[in-house]
Design a protein around this motif. Structure first.
Motif, PDB file in Angstrom:
ATOM      1  N   THR A  81       0.829  -1.207   0.000  1.00 61.52           N
ATOM      2  CA  THR A  81       0.000   0.000   0.000  1.00 61.52           C
ATOM      3  C   THR A  81       0.863   1.257   0.000  1.00 61.52           C
ATOM      4  O   THR A  81       0.530   2.260  -0.663  1.00 61.52           O
ATOM      5  CB  THR A  81      -0.938  -0.002   1.223  1.00 61.52           C
ATOM      6  OG1 THR A  81      -1.773  -1.164   1.179  1.00 61.52           O
ATOM      7  CG2 THR A  81      -1.816   1.242   1.240  1.00 61.52           C
ATOM      8  N   GLU A  82       1.968   1.199   0.708  1.00 59.68           N
ATOM      9  CA  GLU A  82       2.908   2.335   0.745  1.00 59.68           C
ATOM     10  C   GLU A  82       3.371   2.686  -0.664  1.00 59.68           C
ATOM     11  O   GLU A  82       3.396   3.864  -1.051  1.00 59.68           O
ATOM     12  CB  GLU A  82       4.102   1.957   1.629  1.00 59.68           C
ATOM     13  CG  GLU A  82       5.244   2.941   1.662  1.00 59.68           C
ATOM     14  CD  GLU A  82       6.431   2.396   2.434  1.00 59.68           C
ATOM     15  OE1 GLU A  82       7.575   2.566   1.966  1.00 59.68           O
ATOM     16  OE2 GLU A  82       6.224   1.775   3.497  1.00 59.68           O
ATOM     17  N   TYR A  83       3.718   1.667  -1.461  1.00 63.38           N
ATOM     18  CA  TYR A  83       4.158   1.921  -2.833  1.00 63.38           C
ATOM     19  C   TYR A  83       2.990   2.324  -3.729  1.00 63.38           C
ATOM     20  O   TYR A  83       3.141   3.168  -4.619  1.00 63.38           O
ATOM     21  CB  TYR A  83       4.888   0.701  -3.393  1.00 63.38           C
ATOM     22  CG  TYR A  83       6.300   0.601  -2.872  1.00 63.38           C
ATOM     23  CD1 TYR A  83       7.283   1.489  -3.300  1.00 63.38           C
ATOM     24  CD2 TYR A  83       6.653  -0.345  -1.914  1.00 63.38           C
ATOM     25  CE1 TYR A  83       8.578   1.431  -2.805  1.00 63.38           C
ATOM     26  CE2 TYR A  83       7.942  -0.414  -1.418  1.00 63.38           C
ATOM     27  CZ  TYR A  83       8.900   0.476  -1.866  1.00 63.38           C
ATOM     28  OH  TYR A  83      10.182   0.427  -1.361  1.00 63.38           O
ATOM     29  N   ALA A  84       1.821   1.737  -3.485  1.00 63.96           N
ATOM     30  CA  ALA A  84       0.639   2.104  -4.279  1.00 63.96           C
ATOM     31  C   ALA A  84       0.328   3.583  -4.122  1.00 63.96           C
ATOM     32  O   ALA A  84       0.008   4.275  -5.101  1.00 63.96           O
ATOM     33  CB  ALA A  84      -0.566   1.265  -3.845  1.00 63.96           C
ATOM     34  N   GLU A  85       0.426   4.072  -2.905  1.00 74.24           N
ATOM     35  CA  GLU A  85       0.124   5.482  -2.634  1.00 74.24           C
ATOM     36  C   GLU A  85       1.176   6.422  -3.228  1.00 74.24           C
ATOM     37  O   GLU A  85       0.911   7.608  -3.412  1.00 74.24           O
ATOM     38  CB  GLU A  85      -0.019   5.691  -1.130  1.00 74.24           C
ATOM     39  CG  GLU A  85      -1.272   5.005  -0.562  1.00 74.24           C
ATOM     40  CD  GLU A  85      -1.380   5.090   0.942  1.00 74.24           C
ATOM     41  OE1 GLU A  85      -0.369   5.484   1.595  1.00 74.24           O
ATOM     42  OE2 GLU A  85      -2.452   4.764   1.480  1.00 74.24           O
ATOM     43  N   LYS A  86       2.346   5.886  -3.541  1.00 70.44           N
ATOM     44  CA  LYS A  86       3.389   6.680  -4.209  1.00 70.44           C
ATOM     45  C   LYS A  86       3.277   6.594  -5.728  1.00 70.44           C
ATOM     46  O   LYS A  86       4.040   7.241  -6.454  1.00 70.44           O
ATOM     47  CB  LYS A  86       4.779   6.183  -3.793  1.00 70.44           C
ATOM     48  CG  LYS A  86       5.139   6.403  -2.336  1.00 70.44           C
ATOM     49  CD  LYS A  86       6.514   5.805  -2.057  1.00 70.44           C
ATOM     50  CE  LYS A  86       6.920   5.949  -0.595  1.00 70.44           C
ATOM     51  NZ  LYS A  86       8.229   5.292  -0.320  1.00 70.44           N
ATOM     52  N   HIS A 117      -6.325  -0.684  -5.478  1.00 70.87           N
ATOM     53  CA  HIS A 117      -5.592   0.330  -6.263  1.00 70.87           C
ATOM     54  C   HIS A 117      -5.444  -0.208  -7.694  1.00 70.87           C
ATOM     55  O   HIS A 117      -4.384  -0.723  -8.070  1.00 70.87           O
ATOM     56  CB  HIS A 117      -4.219   0.588  -5.643  1.00 70.87           C
ATOM     57  CG  HIS A 117      -4.268   1.093  -4.233  1.00 70.87           C
ATOM     58  ND1 HIS A 117      -4.327   2.425  -3.916  1.00 70.87           N
ATOM     59  CD2 HIS A 117      -4.281   0.412  -3.060  1.00 70.87           C
ATOM     60  CE1 HIS A 117      -4.355   2.565  -2.603  1.00 70.87           C
ATOM     61  NE2 HIS A 117      -4.333   1.371  -2.054  1.00 70.87           N
TER      62      HIS A 117
END
Length: 299
Positions: A81-86, A117
């Motif tokens: 999720t951290e990478y998805a939000e980036k 996402h």
């Protein structure tokens, strides 16, 4: 107008045994597993912030059994999720499915995160290896990314070539691997025969397989060097990776013999990390190279 390609990041796990130096050099991230002993659960931290390699291996030498966990689903979810939000896609290279359930958990959580996402893509690769075999696949992925290869192109290369990443490991005993259920050897025939040392490979299914035995520590090291020499392809283009479970004196002989027999570019030495170390036990010593495709399937 051409659609702009999304960036992607290389992700692995605690079984890759990539040092801080190597992860920083190749911009590789990882998700943590845990080790458990004396009722405590501690992070399998590849930076060794909570305990030193010697402290962990001394605990095992003292007779305490260390068990391990796979990557928790919530850890995968948080990282993906951290990478998805980036706005960044992920290529996750996981420990062999024959040794850990993490790759399967990664697949499940990846699908959940991609549903949440839809613009994101996560590809999970079963390395069919562990330790620096897994780590070298992550390094290769980072090199391909730096060359401009897409997420799909990099993943395709790894799937086609992952069995060319060879492991040759000398264990002091099979006892730790047997306890952890991490080795395949008919009737564990190496057992505790006096002076006999097992040599372990990662087979074509990604399982640890005790393929040979050698007499004595020096004999097993020399046999391991010979096996690496026979398997390696284009050694002059390669750095060999030696990893060890707190046996630095033996590393000296191992490195000398490798350099004597194999005209490699360099040799990199580091510790076997917490997860693999808890399975293989103190005194283990291994070398990793890119070479002939592994076809052996353990009994």
């Amino acid at each position: 107008m051409c659609k702009k390609l999304r960036n992607y990041h290389i992700l692995t796990d605690s079984c890759s045994d990539l040092t801080t130096e190597l992860r920083n050099k190749y911009d590789i991230d990882y998700v943590q597993m845990n080790i458990v002993y004396n009722g405590k659960e501690l992070p399998a931290d590849l930076d060794w912030k909570t305990y030193t390699p010697k402290e962990m291996y001394d605990v095992m030498r003292g007779g305490t059994r260390i068990t391990t966990t796979q990557v928790p689903a919530e850890t995968f979810n948080k990282k993906f999720t951290e990478y998805a939000e980036k706005g960044v896609d992920v290529l996750y290279i996981g420990c062999s499915s024959a040794l850990s359930g993490s790759i399967n958990t990664g697949h499940v959580v990846a699908n959940e995160v991609m549903e949440a996402h839809p613009e994101m893509k996560i590809i999970c690769i079963d390395s069919l290896n562990s330790c620096m075999g897994e780590g070298l696949l992550a390094i290769k992925a980072a090199e391909l990314k730096a060359e401009g290869k897409t997420l799909e192109e990099t993943a395709e290369y790894l799937e086609k070539n992952k069995l060319k990443y060879n492991q040759f490991c000398v264990a002091e005993t099979l006892e730790y691997l047997k306890r952890a259920g991490r080795v395949k050897a008919s009737k564990a025939f190496f057992g505790n025969l006096f002076g006999v040392k097992p040599i372990i490979i990662s087979d074509a299914r990604g399982a640890n397989f005790a393929i040979k035995k050698a007499k004595g520590r020096k004999g097993s090291i020399l046999e391991t060097v010979a096996m690496c020499k026979e398997a390696i392809v284009n050694p002059e283009e390669q750095t060999l990776y030696i990893v060890h479970a707190d046996c630095e004196e033996d590393v000296k002989l191992f490195k000398e013999e490798l350099l004597k027999e194999i005209p490699c570019k360099d040799v990199y030495v580091s510790y076997i990390g917490p997860i693999i170390g808890a399975s293989v036990g103190p005194g283990a010593l291994a070398v990793y190279c890119v070479g002939k495709e592994v076809t052996v399937i353990g009994d």
